[in-house]
Design an enzyme around this catalytic site. Structure first.
Site, mmCIF file in Angstrom:
data_model
loop_
_atom_site.group_PDB
_atom_site.id
_atom_site.type_symbol
_atom_site.label_atom_id
_atom_site.label_comp_id
_atom_site.label_asym_id
_atom_site.label_seq_id
_atom_site.Cartn_x
_atom_site.Cartn_y
_atom_site.Cartn_z
ATOM 1 N N HIS A 154 0.845 -1.190 0.000
ATOM 2 C CA HIS A 154 0.000 0.000 0.000
ATOM 3 C C HIS A 154 0.889 1.251 0.000
ATOM 4 O O HIS A 154 1.876 1.310 0.732
ATOM 5 C CB HIS A 154 -0.930 0.004 1.203
ATOM 6 C CG HIS A 154 -2.091 -0.925 1.041
ATOM 7 N ND1 HIS A 154 -1.928 -2.285 0.979
ATOM 8 C CD2 HIS A 154 -3.411 -0.689 0.904
ATOM 9 C CE1 HIS A 154 -3.117 -2.851 0.830
ATOM 10 N NE2 HIS A 154 -4.033 -1.906 0.780
ATOM 11 N N ARG A 488 -5.341 -10.721 -5.329
ATOM 12 C CA ARG A 488 -6.549 -9.964 -4.983
ATOM 13 C C ARG A 488 -7.087 -9.291 -6.227
ATOM 14 O O ARG A 488 -6.336 -8.701 -7.009
ATOM 15 C CB ARG A 488 -6.264 -8.920 -3.901
ATOM 16 C CG ARG A 488 -7.558 -8.166 -3.507
ATOM 17 C CD ARG A 488 -7.386 -7.303 -2.268
ATOM 18 N NE ARG A 488 -6.694 -6.061 -2.530
ATOM 19 C CZ ARG A 488 -7.107 -4.859 -2.097
ATOM 20 N NH1 ARG A 488 -8.225 -4.746 -1.411
ATOM 21 N NH2 ARG A 488 -6.399 -3.781 -2.349
ATOM 22 N N GLU A 609 -16.098 -4.913 2.851
ATOM 23 C CA GLU A 609 -15.461 -3.619 3.111
ATOM 24 C C GLU A 609 -16.430 -2.498 3.460
ATOM 25 O O GLU A 609 -16.194 -1.756 4.403
ATOM 26 C CB GLU A 609 -14.643 -3.196 1.884
ATOM 27 C CG GLU A 609 -13.570 -4.184 1.500
ATOM 28 C CD GLU A 609 -12.830 -3.764 0.244
ATOM 29 O OE1 GLU A 609 -11.918 -2.929 0.352
ATOM 30 O OE2 GLU A 609 -13.166 -4.275 -0.838
ATOM 31 N N ASP A 650 -11.923 1.077 3.715
ATOM 32 C CA ASP A 650 -13.111 1.561 2.993
ATOM 33 C C ASP A 650 -14.308 1.709 3.907
ATOM 34 O O ASP A 650 -15.139 2.593 3.706
ATOM 35 C CB ASP A 650 -13.422 0.627 1.820
ATOM 36 C CG ASP A 650 -12.483 0.880 0.643
ATOM 37 O OD1 ASP A 650 -12.533 1.975 0.076
ATOM 38 O OD2 ASP A 650 -11.681 -0.003 0.316
ATOM 39 N N ARG A 688 -5.975 -4.255 7.990
ATOM 40 C CA ARG A 688 -5.714 -3.023 8.729
ATOM 41 C C ARG A 688 -4.704 -2.144 8.004
ATOM 42 O O ARG A 688 -3.719 -2.634 7.462
ATOM 43 C CB ARG A 688 -5.141 -3.347 10.119
ATOM 44 C CG ARG A 688 -6.114 -4.047 11.035
ATOM 45 C CD ARG A 688 -5.486 -4.320 12.400
ATOM 46 N NE ARG A 688 -6.465 -4.905 13.301
ATOM 47 C CZ ARG A 688 -7.379 -4.209 13.976
ATOM 48 N NH1 ARG A 688 -7.416 -2.901 13.838
ATOM 49 N NH2 ARG A 688 -8.242 -4.803 14.763
ATOM 50 N N ARG A 821 -9.353 6.488 -3.156
ATOM 51 C CA ARG A 821 -8.929 5.425 -2.245
ATOM 52 C C ARG A 821 -8.796 5.967 -0.824
ATOM 53 O O ARG A 821 -8.575 7.160 -0.614
ATOM 54 C CB ARG A 821 -7.604 4.823 -2.721
ATOM 55 C CG ARG A 821 -7.758 3.946 -3.953
ATOM 56 C CD ARG A 821 -6.469 3.206 -4.231
ATOM 57 N NE ARG A 821 -6.589 2.301 -5.369
ATOM 58 C CZ ARG A 821 -7.018 1.050 -5.297
ATOM 59 N NH1 ARG A 821 -7.388 0.553 -4.131
ATOM 60 N NH2 ARG A 821 -7.080 0.302 -6.362
#
Length: 986
Positions: A154, A488, A609, A650, A688, A821
């Site tokens: 991320h 994913r 989410e 999210d 997380r 995002r």
């Protein structure tokens, strides 16, 4: 600021911390005097003194004077030239980074010097035994524990890897500086080394000039394993084994690994078109290559260490077999040596030329250099000739150094395995005898365990339990891939793929069908034996990429890959769709190979989410498990184990942190109940983020506040972006983190946290959540002024220029907050020190309940319900980092007059949140229960506040001169500096 160091937040020696900050600050000043000159340094010092004075006035409650000093500071910054602003931003950014390095160093020092460390294996096991847990139950629970830490790419790691390494070097020098035996000359040399590092840092560009590729991100993750986890894991397992033996009488079994690692780097394609099927394949092979390379180094060291002759019968027999095999191979090569071949050629050539070959030799179709490399790599001569120059010759007598003989054979196979992987990474044909290389960790463990057992049986347990035991534990933990790669993808991409297939087959459009029709179709196809996708099908590029990904997954299998995670999952059909596409790819690949696909099928993990999806999580799992095909599949192929992922980022952006936390709690309860109904074991996978706004916070606190029964010896959790380096970048910190994960899961399993004491508490939470969510959504999604306010008041639009991740900042091209995002959403508000996503709505919710006369109930909930306490504590921690005067300064300079009132209204909401959080906790000040944290926050403000003011000034100039690249660089450096000062990004 505690978010960065998280559970390693033991009280530190503030005196030692301040001494190191002073040392590093003075040395940086010396470097800057030389690099930028005394005139600029005067301005820098004046800026710092003004900022420090303003902070002192605010702390003393003299607000008017503080405001006057801050206005003077802002006026001074506005008069700076661009060059001066750039240098000031760089200097203060480095000061803040150095403060962070010193803080981390002192946390490590404190942890190492404490005789009885809280949350350590020894402390927790002792606590459990004292509370009545039997030694046998404790031993069995530890041995069966399965925790997986999943590292993700991320985009929140702001620092370039080059600078990260330099920071690690400074940390090592600070550690060396603490040695009591350091002489005067050694200390002078150490100071010179620090000055060299600081000079190098100053002369290095802080900014990434290009976006990293997914492979770059994966390499960074693998480097964390190499530089830290490789050393940390054996150390942690030894600590656990010693504690276990002390409290249960039995050590940890050698191949038992309570913690393993996974990765999303190179597998997470959700909204990232740069992660392709080829990238996933290459990253998986690269991970294998690095594992083999690391094992080779360890085996080399072991061969040197295990020089003894005495061994048991089994090892002696294996050593003899290896020597006989090697002798046989050498004899064959001597019989067809290059000299004899040349002699045959000469004698043949003397009469007439040799006949033309009847067929081309192997590898003739390859490029010449590739063919030669492949031929040489596979030849016995290529394998041995150069190595013989480097290594002592091994005796052909089977009684001499048997461990070296066996480990020499292990090394040879590892070398061949590495060469094979290099050929595969170059996309060249590769035909190897499977007996010549290692495919599974069991194959590698076999000779190592043979050596271990031999040493133990010969009375050399002290040797067996050293480097050899460490290697065996590494193999058991890291396997042949270091970290299994999760895949994913968003659920909509699978629906689009099935649309293309059903349309091609003349069955209509899959996504137009209702849920029952989808489930009927998917179940029927899953029960069938034939492939669904015709080999001749022509599809769009996006659909082809999805199909290619499933093919790669079939080729690699569960030996290399972990889970297939479906983001934005909302129905049972989302899971069965992936199961069908996976089954179809495995049938096709198996047919091409003429044998079953390697490994098993990947476990399919729905990720819930949004608020709506979290509320439906339990019903979706019930629907899935009631499907006869799926239930049998889970029992047969996944040992009766269902994994479910819950998303914090999210959900927080959707409903606000407080409402999201409560919905996540209830969703986990419902999913656990659904699995229990069908007798299926459950593993919850927590997605997380690093910041509290995205579900971050102390690991131990988070695990200890989960619903009872949701952590039953198993847990998966992501560690993202900058948190990976912060928690695992140094071996000492990594060991502590691994202990914290182990002990938290152990406590949650054997002594689950308390549920809500009464139904009334749940009703109050529902009410707070409802008010909080309504306030949050009315502001963020319903107020037509908010989007423009957000864009003006924060540097959100400029964050994309940081080049900190391979994926886009938005899922889609829409400019609304809905498709932004969660990371840039939280990141932008963290920069302005308003940290709005965490507290917005919380004040209204708590106020509404307190005004109805439930203040005492909330205080009781805070004292007696771990979940409520941790939620409120984390919000309090963030409120302590929020800064109203700084946020107000952004508004006054950057926000249009028509939207100024919205900013004022939000600041009032922040004050309401502060007021009612303090009312519930009983603290006089924010973070009043953590003076060390308060002190650490205050130590940064003389550098952090000017950075914010400078960012405001640069944003003002940049928005008038958008093409000025130097201004943009200065802005990005302020973003780096503020992230360092806040100790987290998004």
């Amino acid at each position: 600021m505690a978010e960065m160091t998280d559970d390693i937040a033991e009280e530190i020696s503030l005196q030692g911390f301040e001494d190191d900050c002073r040392l590093l600050g003075n040395l940086l000043n010396d470097v800057l005097h030389r690099e930028v000159g005394p005139e600029f340094m005067e301005k820098l010092e004046k800026t710092r003194v003004l900022a420090q004075s303003a902070c002192n006035m605010r702390t003393a409650g003299i607000e008017d004077t503080a405001e006057l000093l801050e206005k003077q500071l802002a006026a001074m910054l506005s008069k700076m030239t661009l060059e001066e602003a750039l240098s000031l931003a760089r200097a203060f950014s480095h000061y803040l980074n150095l403060t962070g390095i010193a803080e981390t160093h002192h946390r490590v020092t404190k942890a190492q010097s404490s005789s009885q460390l809280s949350k350590s294996c020894d402390d927790t096991l002792n606590q459990l035994v004292q509370s009545g847990v039997s030694p046998d139950e404790l031993y069995n629970t530890v041995c069966k524990q399965e925790v997986e830490i999943v590292l993700t790419a991320h985009p929140t790691q702001i620092n370039r890897r080059t600078l990260q390494y330099k920071h690690i070097r400074i940390a090592h020098l600070l550690e060396y500086n603490d040695r009591p035996d350091l002489g005067h000359e050694d200390r002078e040399m150490l100071i010179e080394d620090l000055v060299r590092e600081l000079t190098s840092i100053w002369q290095t560009d802080e900014l990434r000039r290009h976006k990293p590729t997914p492979v770059d991100e994966a390499r960074a993750g693998l480097n964390i394993v190499e530089q830290s986890l490789w050393r940390a894991v054996p150390h942690y397992l030894r600590r656990l084994s010693i504690a276990l033996k002390k409290h249960t009488g039995k050590p940890l079994p050698l191949t038992c690994t309570p913690i393993k690692f996974g990765s999303w780097m190179g597998g997470d394609r959700d909204g990232n078109p740069n992660v392709t099927a080829k990238v996933t394949r290459d990253v998986s092979l690269l991970s294998r290559w690095m594992a083999i390379d690391l094992y080779l180094g360890e085996v080399d060291n072991l061969r040197f260490e295990l020089s003894m002759n005495q061994c048991d019968v089994k090892l002696k027999k294996l050593a003899r077999e290896i020597l006989e095999k090697d002798k046989l191979l050498e004899d064959r090569h001597e019989n067809r040596s290059p000299r004899s071949d040349w002699g045959q050629y000469k004698s043949h050539n003397s009469n007439h030329p040799p006949p033309l070959p009847s067929q081309l030799p192997p590898g003739a179709g390859l490029p010449s250099c590739a063919a030669q490399r492949k031929q040489f790599a596979e030849s016995q001569i290529g394998r041995t000739s150069f190595q013989k120059l480097l290594e002592p010759s091994s005796s052909h007598e089977p009684g001499i150094a048997p461990y070296r003989v066996v480990l020499g054979d292990v090394k040879e196979k590892l070398t061949k395995t590495r060469k094979r992987l290099e050929i595969l990474l170059e996309d060249l044909p590769c035909e190897y005898d499977p007996r010549d290389y290692y495919e599974t960790s069991e194959q590698l463990l076999e000779p190592l365990l043979l050596c271990y057992n031999s040493l133990q049986s010969c009375g050399s347990g002290i040797l067996a339990d050293g480097r050899l035991a460490d290697l065996i534990r590494r193999v058991a933990t890291f396997g042949m891939v270091l970290m299994k790669l999760d895949l994913r993808q968003e659920s909509a991409r699978h629906s689009e793929t099935l649309d293309a297939i059903t349309q091609y087959l003349g069955m209509g459009t899959y996504s137009d069908w209702d849920e029952d029709k989808k489930l009927d179709f998917l179940t029927r196809e899953l029960k069938g034996k034939r492939p669904l996708v015709p080999p001749t099908i022509q599809v769009a590029a996006d659909v082809k990429e999805v199909l290619d990904t499933f093919r790669v997954a079939a080729q690699l299998g569960s030996d290399s890959l972990g889970a297939y995670v479906i983001s934005m999952a909302s129905n049972a059909s989302d899971v069965l769709a992936v199961e069908l596409l996976q089954k179809d790819a495995r049938l096709a690949v198996s047919g091409e190979l003429g044998k079953p696909c390697p490994g098993g099928t990947l476990r399919v993990v729905p990720l819930f989410e949004t608020l709506k999806d979290l509320r439906e999580a339990g019903p979706v799992i019930r629907k899935l498990l009631s499907n006869d095909w799926y239930y049998e599949h889970i029992v047969k192929n996944h040992n009766g184990h269902q994994e479910v992922m819950v998303g914090y980022s999210d959900s927080g952006k959707d409903a606000g942190r407080f409402s999201a936390a409560w919905e996540l709690y209830k969703a986990q309860e419902d999913v656990v109940a659904a699995c229990n109904k069908y007798g299926i074991k459950i593993t919850l996978f927590h997605g997380r983020g690093g910041s509290i706004g995205r579900g971050g916070g102390p690991t131990h606190l988070a695990i200890q506040s989960q619903p009872p029964g949701s952590v039953m010896g198993t847990l998966r959790s992501t560690e993202q972006g900058e948190m990976v380096q912060a928690k695992f970048g140094l071996p000492q910190i990594a060991v502590r983190q691994l202990e914290i994960y182990t002990t938290a899961v152990l406590l949650a399993t054997l002594k689950p946290p308390k549920p809500p004491k009464e139904q009334k508490w749940r009703n109050l939470m529902d009410e707070i959540s409802k008010i909080s969510c309504t306030t949050y959504r009315n502001t963020v999604y319903e107020n037509p002024q908010f989007l423009a306010y957000f864009q003006e008041a924060t540097p959100q639009a400029e964050l994309g220029c940081l080049n900190i991740g391979s994926r886009p900042t938005r899922r889609k091209t829409s400019t609304g907050i809905g498709h932004l995002r969660a990371i840039p959403w939280v990141f932008a508000w963290t920069q302005t020190r308003f940290v709005l996503p965490v507290w917005l709505g919380v004040g209204s919710g708590l106020k509404g309940i307190c005004e109805k006369g439930h203040g005492q109930d909330l205080r009781a909930m805070y004292r007696e319900w771990p979940f409520f306490q941790s939620t409120v504590d984390l919000i309090e921690m963030v409120l302590g980092k929020a800064d109203i005067p700084i946020a107000k300064h952004y508004d006054e300079v950057l926000v249009s007059e028509s939207r100024q009132e919205l900013g004022a209204e939000l600041r009032r909401e922040l004050l309401t949140a502060e007021k009612f959080v303090l009312l519930i906790t009983g603290h006089e000040k924010l973070s009043g229960n953590n003076r060390s944290l308060r002190k650490l926050i205050e130590s940064r403000l003389p550098y952090l506040n000017p950075m914010n003011m400078l960012q405001v000034e640069i944003l003002k100039r940049l928005r008038r001169d958008d093409d000025n690249n130097k201004l943009r660089d200065a802005l990005l450096i302020t973003i780096n500096g503020i992230a360092a000062g806040m100790r987290n990004t998004g």
